[in-house]
Motif scaffolding. Sequence first.
Motif, PDB file in Angstrom:
ATOM      1  N   GLN A 157       0.826  -1.210   0.000  1.00  0.00           N
ATOM      2  CA  GLN A 157       0.000   0.000   0.000  1.00  0.00           C
ATOM      3  C   GLN A 157       0.856   1.255   0.000  1.00  0.00           C
ATOM      4  OE1 GLN A 157      -2.535  -0.483   3.429  1.00  0.00           O
ATOM      5  NE2 GLN A 157      -3.849  -2.017   2.418  1.00  0.00           N
ATOM      6  N   TRP A 158       1.980   1.225   0.748  1.00  0.00           N
ATOM      7  CA  TRP A 158       2.884   2.370   0.739  1.00  0.00           C
ATOM      8  C   TRP A 158       3.475   2.591  -0.654  1.00  0.00           C
ATOM      9  CZ3 TRP A 158       4.008   6.329   3.850  1.00  0.00           C
ATOM     10  CH2 TRP A 158       3.585   6.262   5.175  1.00  0.00           C
ATOM     11  N   VAL A 159       3.873   1.497  -1.289  1.00  0.00           N
ATOM     12  CA  VAL A 159       4.450   1.613  -2.628  1.00  0.00           C
ATOM     13  C   VAL A 159       3.417   2.181  -3.608  1.00  0.00           C
ATOM     14  CG1 VAL A 159       5.404   0.317  -4.577  1.00  0.00           C
ATOM     15  CG2 VAL A 159       6.132  -0.214  -2.241  1.00  0.00           C
ATOM     16  N   GLN A 160       2.180   1.701  -3.518  1.00  0.00           N
ATOM     17  CA  GLN A 160       1.146   2.201  -4.409  1.00  0.00           C
ATOM     18  C   GLN A 160       0.842   3.664  -4.118  1.00  0.00           C
ATOM     19  OE1 GLN A 160      -0.112   0.503  -7.016  1.00  0.00           O
ATOM     20  NE2 GLN A 160      -0.997   2.493  -7.554  1.00  0.00           N
ATOM     21  N   ARG A 161       0.864   4.042  -2.865  1.00  0.00           N
ATOM     22  CA  ARG A 161       0.641   5.448  -2.506  1.00  0.00           C
ATOM     23  C   ARG A 161       1.728   6.338  -3.087  1.00  0.00           C
ATOM     24  NH1 ARG A 161       0.524   7.914   3.708  1.00  0.00           N
ATOM     25  NH2 ARG A 161      -0.155  10.042   3.123  1.00  0.00           N
TER      26      ARG A 161
ATOM     27  N   ARG B   3       7.550   5.674 -17.196  1.00  0.00           N
ATOM     28  CA  ARG B   3       8.526   4.596 -17.281  1.00  0.00           C
ATOM     29  C   ARG B   3       9.421   4.572 -16.056  1.00  0.00           C
ATOM     30  NH1 ARG B   3      12.681   3.579 -22.374  1.00  0.00           N
ATOM     31  NH2 ARG B   3      13.688   1.712 -21.548  1.00  0.00           N
ATOM     32  N   SER B   4       9.866   5.749 -15.609  1.00  0.00           N
ATOM     33  CA  SER B   4      10.708   5.808 -14.405  1.00  0.00           C
ATOM     34  C   SER B   4       9.922   5.375 -13.181  1.00  0.00           C
ATOM     35  CB  SER B   4      11.243   7.229 -14.218  1.00  0.00           C
ATOM     36  OG  SER B   4      12.012   7.631 -15.330  1.00  0.00           O
ATOM     37  N   ARG B   5       8.654   5.752 -13.141  1.00  0.00           N
ATOM     38  CA  ARG B   5       7.825   5.380 -11.995  1.00  0.00           C
ATOM     39  C   ARG B   5       7.647   3.865 -11.921  1.00  0.00           C
ATOM     40  NH1 ARG B   5       4.317   9.069 -12.905  1.00  0.00           N
ATOM     41  NH2 ARG B   5       2.674   7.830 -13.865  1.00  0.00           N
ATOM     42  N   ARG B   6       7.458   3.218 -13.073  1.00  0.00           N
ATOM     43  CA  ARG B   6       7.325   1.758 -13.070  1.00  0.00           C
ATOM     44  C   ARG B   6       8.619   1.086 -12.612  1.00  0.00           C
ATOM     45  NH1 ARG B   6       4.651   2.936 -17.961  1.00  0.00           N
ATOM     46  NH2 ARG B   6       6.509   2.397 -19.162  1.00  0.00           N
ATOM     47  N   GLY B   7       9.769   1.641 -13.030  1.00  0.00           N
ATOM     48  CA  GLY B   7      11.045   1.067 -12.596  1.00  0.00           C
ATOM     49  C   GLY B   7      11.250   1.190 -11.100  1.00  0.00           C
ATOM     50  N   ARG B   8      10.930   2.352 -10.544  1.00  0.00           N
ATOM     51  CA  ARG B   8      11.067   2.547  -9.100  1.00  0.00           C
ATOM     52  C   ARG B   8      10.105   1.630  -8.333  1.00  0.00           C
ATOM     53  NH1 ARG B   8      15.626   4.258  -9.310  1.00  0.00           N
ATOM     54  NH2 ARG B   8      16.214   6.458  -9.164  1.00  0.00           N
ATOM     55  N   ARG B   9       8.912   1.438  -8.871  1.00  0.00           N
ATOM     56  CA  ARG B   9       7.953   0.556  -8.205  1.00  0.00           C
ATOM     57  C   ARG B   9       8.510  -0.869  -8.093  1.00  0.00           C
ATOM     58  NH1 ARG B   9       4.036  -3.078  -9.892  1.00  0.00           N
ATOM     59  NH2 ARG B   9       2.176  -3.235  -8.545  1.00  0.00           N
ATOM     60  N   THR B  10       9.119  -1.349  -9.178  1.00  0.00           N
ATOM     61  CA  THR B  10       9.708  -2.692  -9.152  1.00  0.00           C
ATOM     62  C   THR B  10      10.796  -2.792  -8.090  1.00  0.00           C
ATOM     63  OG1 THR B  10       9.225  -2.970 -11.508  1.00  0.00           O
ATOM     64  CG2 THR B  10      10.895  -4.404 -10.562  1.00  0.00           C
ATOM     65  N   GLN B  11      11.627  -1.747  -7.991  1.00  0.00           N
ATOM     66  CA  GLN B  11      12.698  -1.758  -6.990  1.00  0.00           C
ATOM     67  C   GLN B  11      12.145  -1.739  -5.573  1.00  0.00           C
ATOM     68  OE1 GLN B  11      14.742   1.727  -8.277  1.00  0.00           O
ATOM     69  NE2 GLN B  11      15.884   0.688  -9.905  1.00  0.00           N
TER      70      GLN B  11
ATOM     71  N   ALA C   2      19.311   3.405  -5.194  1.00  0.00           N
ATOM     72  CA  ALA C   2      18.693   4.677  -5.570  1.00  0.00           C
ATOM     73  C   ALA C   2      17.183   4.624  -5.370  1.00  0.00           C
ATOM     74  CB  ALA C   2      19.019   5.008  -7.023  1.00  0.00           C
ATOM     75  N   GLY C   3      16.560   3.461  -5.664  1.00  0.00           N
ATOM     76  CA  GLY C   3      15.126   3.326  -5.434  1.00  0.00           C
ATOM     77  C   GLY C   3      14.773   3.457  -3.965  1.00  0.00           C
TER      78      GLY C   3
END
Length: 769
Positions: free
Chosen positions: A279-283, A293-301, A367-368
């Motif tokens: 939930q924190w990650v989704q927030r 694209r950068s947001r999707r990469g950070r989400r994966t990390q 970095a993530g």
Amino acid sequence: MTALSSAAVNLTAAAPAWTWPISPAKYDSSAALTGLELSALEELGWGLRQWPDRWQDPHQAQWRAIHRLVQPLAAREHLDVADNVFHRRSAVDAVALLLRGCATQRRSFWAWDASAWADVLGTSGKAYRRAYPGWADSSARSYAIAMAYLFGFADLQLLGNVGRTAVARKVFGQARVDEAIDQVTAVLHGWGQRSPQVTARTVGLVSHSMLLNRSPLLADLTPEVLQQLRTNTTIPYSLRQNFHSVHRALAALGLTSPPQPPTRLSPPPVEGVSEPWAQWVQRWCDTSTLPPRSRRGRRTQMLRIGRWLAAEHPEVQQPEQWTRELCAAWVAAVDRMRIGDYTQSDIAVHERIGEPLMPRTKSGLLAGARQLFRDCQEWGWIPRRFDPTRALATPRSIKALIGPDPRVIADDIWAKLLWAGLNIEHCDIYAQPVGRLHPIELLRALAMTWLFGGLRSDEIVRLRVGCIRWQRDDVRVPGTDNEVLAKDAVCLLDIPVHKTGTAFTKPVDPLLGQAIAAWESVRPTQPAAVDRKTGEHVQLLFSYRAQGIGGRYLNDRIIPALCAKAGVPTSDVRGNITSHRARSTIASQLYNAKEPMTLFELQAWLGHRSPAATQHYAKIAPITLAKAYSDAGYFARNVRTIEVLVDRDAVTSGAAAAGEPWQFYDLGHGYCTYTFFEQCQHRMACARCDFYTPKASSKGQLLEAKDNLQRMLANIPLTDDERAAVDDGQTALDQLLERLIDTPTPAGATPRELGIPATATLLPIIEVK
């Protein structure tokens, strides 16, 4: 395009409204058949084909019995029947088919449901031919389907592969249907979508949309009908696959709103992560302003961090529970992490499972983590308990492994690729050059942009029409007196907003400008497209058939074709030849040219924000570095070679063993016979001790006159004082002589004791090949 849209709207608005041709209220639409009707139908059998001549004859009792059934079917104004014998006969047979269906269904056609219509008309062409005599051909079936449509049957998908256009022309009239089709196909042809397959699918889709909307007027199309065309999977795929293009054409005609852009598939459900952390990650994803694209990469990390927490620290489920100690544990875990650890899916890297992570991947994971905690602290979501920049810093041992790596393509391979780009043909791109081909002008412009532009692939596909500007006059270079840039020496290329900065302009080779100009001269008019980075509606340069070139087209089509034509592999020791390697190669060549660009000039040409980014591309070529090393003269500076004369007679006669001199070091002004000459401190400032033989002496002249004399070269390493004498000249030489004045010679006496002025001997440099 505006004129075309206006004309189309006016044409549609001028067309008279279309009303449904059949009104059940005008007829007896009872569902049940009377006994007389059923009996008459059974007795007439396929004699029903004679209805045109019999059904209104008052003396025909059987025909009088079924008059109410024949009357609505026989009304010719309901259908557009071609004026020839064949079609008139087919229309008659169609009426007979439906009347015969009333007998088999034992109720009037007014009461048939979709399944009953499908039983009468056949669930496929093959089923229809099995059920009826040979005279009931496909034309008769088509007229029967058109009649069924007028009486309420709309589920054409139940009948198999039905010719929608033929049915629509019979129902709405050929002129109306063809007018609507021409409006849509004119727009698509103007965009370059001229292939017969696309045109045929467009004709079928427009016809089907009319039947679905129950109107031949494109202006009557409703959003609900368009949505049904998009999502209804019962409609044949051959019709649906061109829906997006047709919808865009309708929008260009001003008849509907533009279609929604394709939606990206939602990510798969999160696995292996605690619910609070997910939930924190989704927030964070919902709040962050990073590009998608950068947001999707950070989400994966961040989810990878969550899986590590679930495995190693299950008690920690929220960012506010993190401590400085836990940060250190995560940094250590990243340093030891391997491919496949804490990932949800490893399909893409299944062949590399267990290998250590690359240093850049480790740096990205850290970095993530920094991004998450820094943002949560700055947004006030968690208290500031530690500094993420320091607590989650990338270790120096990892940073040391990350450096500039431009992956330059070798000069010989690059030259072959340039030749291939200048001579590319359709057959080089397409194995079978037929069907839906891009124009050769587009392909050449795309290849030349990759070979000469030095652009990222995203910048290439987002170039706009008119991006080339020419310099038509000689221009004086600012800051110089007489230096002039000749006209047409270069052309200017306008680059849109890109990864690291705003739009800018760069000079490029005229060959690129000519290729782009050739494509623009034949480029069909295209609808404006949305720039995915800026949101603007722009005219993309590389757009054809109302669709921009995809970001993968360079890597998947153009580059492999160029490699095949050039006869080079698609990969080398640095990896696959991809779109970005051209940028690295061009930048490196510009930096290593005969008159190279400076780092700041190269920074401006590449469009970087800082010289630090440019250093990843500005790599000194090995040949340039070798030339610089050679010019520096490292070997020549530290070592001198001196010629040695070997008296072979003295060696062979045994005189050398008895103490007779046998090797003579040539000092220029004389010879030194000291055997360990390389150790003599006076070799450059000879004190003329007993080992010295002047060339002008009789002994020196006798030596030179010998026949059995061998000449050799000996390398003499220089001391610091001697090297200073060579590099700095007379001052250093005088200092050397002063320091050696009291140093004993090999003969034992010092230069001061000998009383003979020292003679400088600058040992020669002999080139070693």
